[in-house]
Design a protein around this motif. Structure first.
Motif, PDB file in Angstrom:
ATOM      1  N   LEU A  87       0.832  -1.199   0.000  1.00 35.27           N
ATOM      2  CA  LEU A  87       0.000   0.000   0.000  1.00 35.27           C
ATOM      3  C   LEU A  87       0.868   1.252   0.000  1.00 35.27           C
ATOM      4  CD1 LEU A  87      -2.524  -1.109   2.764  1.00 35.27           C
ATOM      5  CD2 LEU A  87      -3.091  -0.801   0.364  1.00 35.27           C
ATOM      6  N   PHE A 101      -4.785   6.603   1.208  1.00 31.10           N
ATOM      7  CA  PHE A 101      -4.205   5.386   0.660  1.00 31.10           C
ATOM      8  C   PHE A 101      -4.648   5.126  -0.770  1.00 31.10           C
ATOM      9  CE2 PHE A 101      -2.112   3.016   4.059  1.00 31.10           C
ATOM     10  CZ  PHE A 101      -2.562   3.676   5.191  1.00 31.10           C
ATOM     11  N   GLY A 104      -3.666  -0.409  -3.475  1.00 24.96           N
ATOM     12  CA  GLY A 104      -2.673  -1.443  -3.248  1.00 24.96           C
ATOM     13  C   GLY A 104      -2.318  -2.260  -4.474  1.00 24.96           C
TER      14      GLY A 104
ATOM     15  N   GLN B  37     -11.456  -0.329   6.042  1.00 27.14           N
ATOM     16  CA  GLN B  37     -10.882  -0.921   4.843  1.00 27.14           C
ATOM     17  C   GLN B  37     -11.869  -1.928   4.256  1.00 27.14           C
ATOM     18  OE1 GLN B  37      -7.088  -3.005   5.202  1.00 27.14           O
ATOM     19  NE2 GLN B  37      -6.607  -2.593   3.065  1.00 27.14           N
ATOM     20  N   GLY B  42      -7.993   0.447  -0.285  1.00 25.04           N
ATOM     21  CA  GLY B  42      -7.079   0.919   0.745  1.00 25.04           C
ATOM     22  C   GLY B  42      -7.857   1.448   1.939  1.00 25.04           C
TER      23      GLY B  42
END
Lengths: 111, 112
Positions: A87, A101, A104, B37, B42
């Motif tokens: 990530l 984020f 990933g 999550q 993410g």
């Protein structure tokens, strides 16, 4: 709004086959770019923080680099134990420690 | 150094029921975070505490989610009533001012 895009979504490598993961970002004043490793059923585990373009950091078979628009996570001669989701996250300046984020890259290293 | 502790590890509930998650951060970490999550995504910040106070709760669905951090240490996150789309892993993390986050292992919530 801060955005992070990671590619590829999934990557399958043979043991010893080096490759790179990409993280493209847009952020209003980068305070830090973070790389985490996440194993199934566990929380993200911290790998690196990069603060400015041109910076590089290494840990075992992993090397992270940063430009003004993207970061790369280079994996040299990977082993099966490197299999995980990686990530990328950005932290913007201007207060708060919020991390934004990406989705990933799921890495699988096969014998 | 002990890590961030979370409980329970897993929870299955029916929609419209309520559920609570607990987090104990690393000793001395003033900042505590709850992230959601969803599978294949993410983590997304729900709420950030600095000691007892809320720093950022802009992405917390306040009609059903609530969180508190008593005495600047432990924290609980509650969902009432739960919806199917709340199925996710709820991650707690803590940090100091000059150090990166440490995440717990999370609570996996399944709403059926």
């Amino acid at each position: 709004e801060d955005q992070v895009t990671q590619s590829p979504e999934a990557l399958r490598l043979q043991e010893g086959e080096s490759s790179s993961l990409n993280c493209s970002y847009t952020v209003s004043g980068l305070r830090g770019l973070f790389w985490y490793r996440q194993d199934p059923g566990k929380g993200p585990e911290f790998l690196f923080t990069l603060y400015s373009a041109g910076e590089e950091k290494e840990k075992e078979r992993l090397k992270a680099t940063l430009t003004k628009k993207e970061s790369f996570l280079h994996i040299t001669a990977p082993k099966p134990e490197d299999s995980a989701t990686y990530l990328c996250a950005v932290q913007a300046g201007g207060g708060g420690n919020k991390l934004t984020f990406g989705t990933g890259t799921q890495l699988k290293v096969e014998l | 150094e002990a890590g961030v502790a979370q409980s329970p590890r897993y929870k299955i509930i029916e929609k419209r029921q309520s559920v609570a998650f607990w987090c104990n951060p690393i000793s001395g970490h003033a900042t505590l975070y709850w992230y959601q999550q969803i599978l294949g995504q993410g983590p997304k910040l729900l709420i950030q505490f600095q000691n007892n106070g809320v720093v950022d709760d802009s992405q917390l669905p306040k009609d059903r989610f609530s969180a508190e951090r008593l005495k600047g240490v432990d924290s609980t996150l509650k969902i009432q009533p739960a919806k199917l789309e709340d199925s996710a892993v709820y991650l707690c993390a803590s940090s100091t001012e000059n150090y990166g986050y440490t995440f717990g292992s999370g609570t996996r919530l399944t709403v059926v």
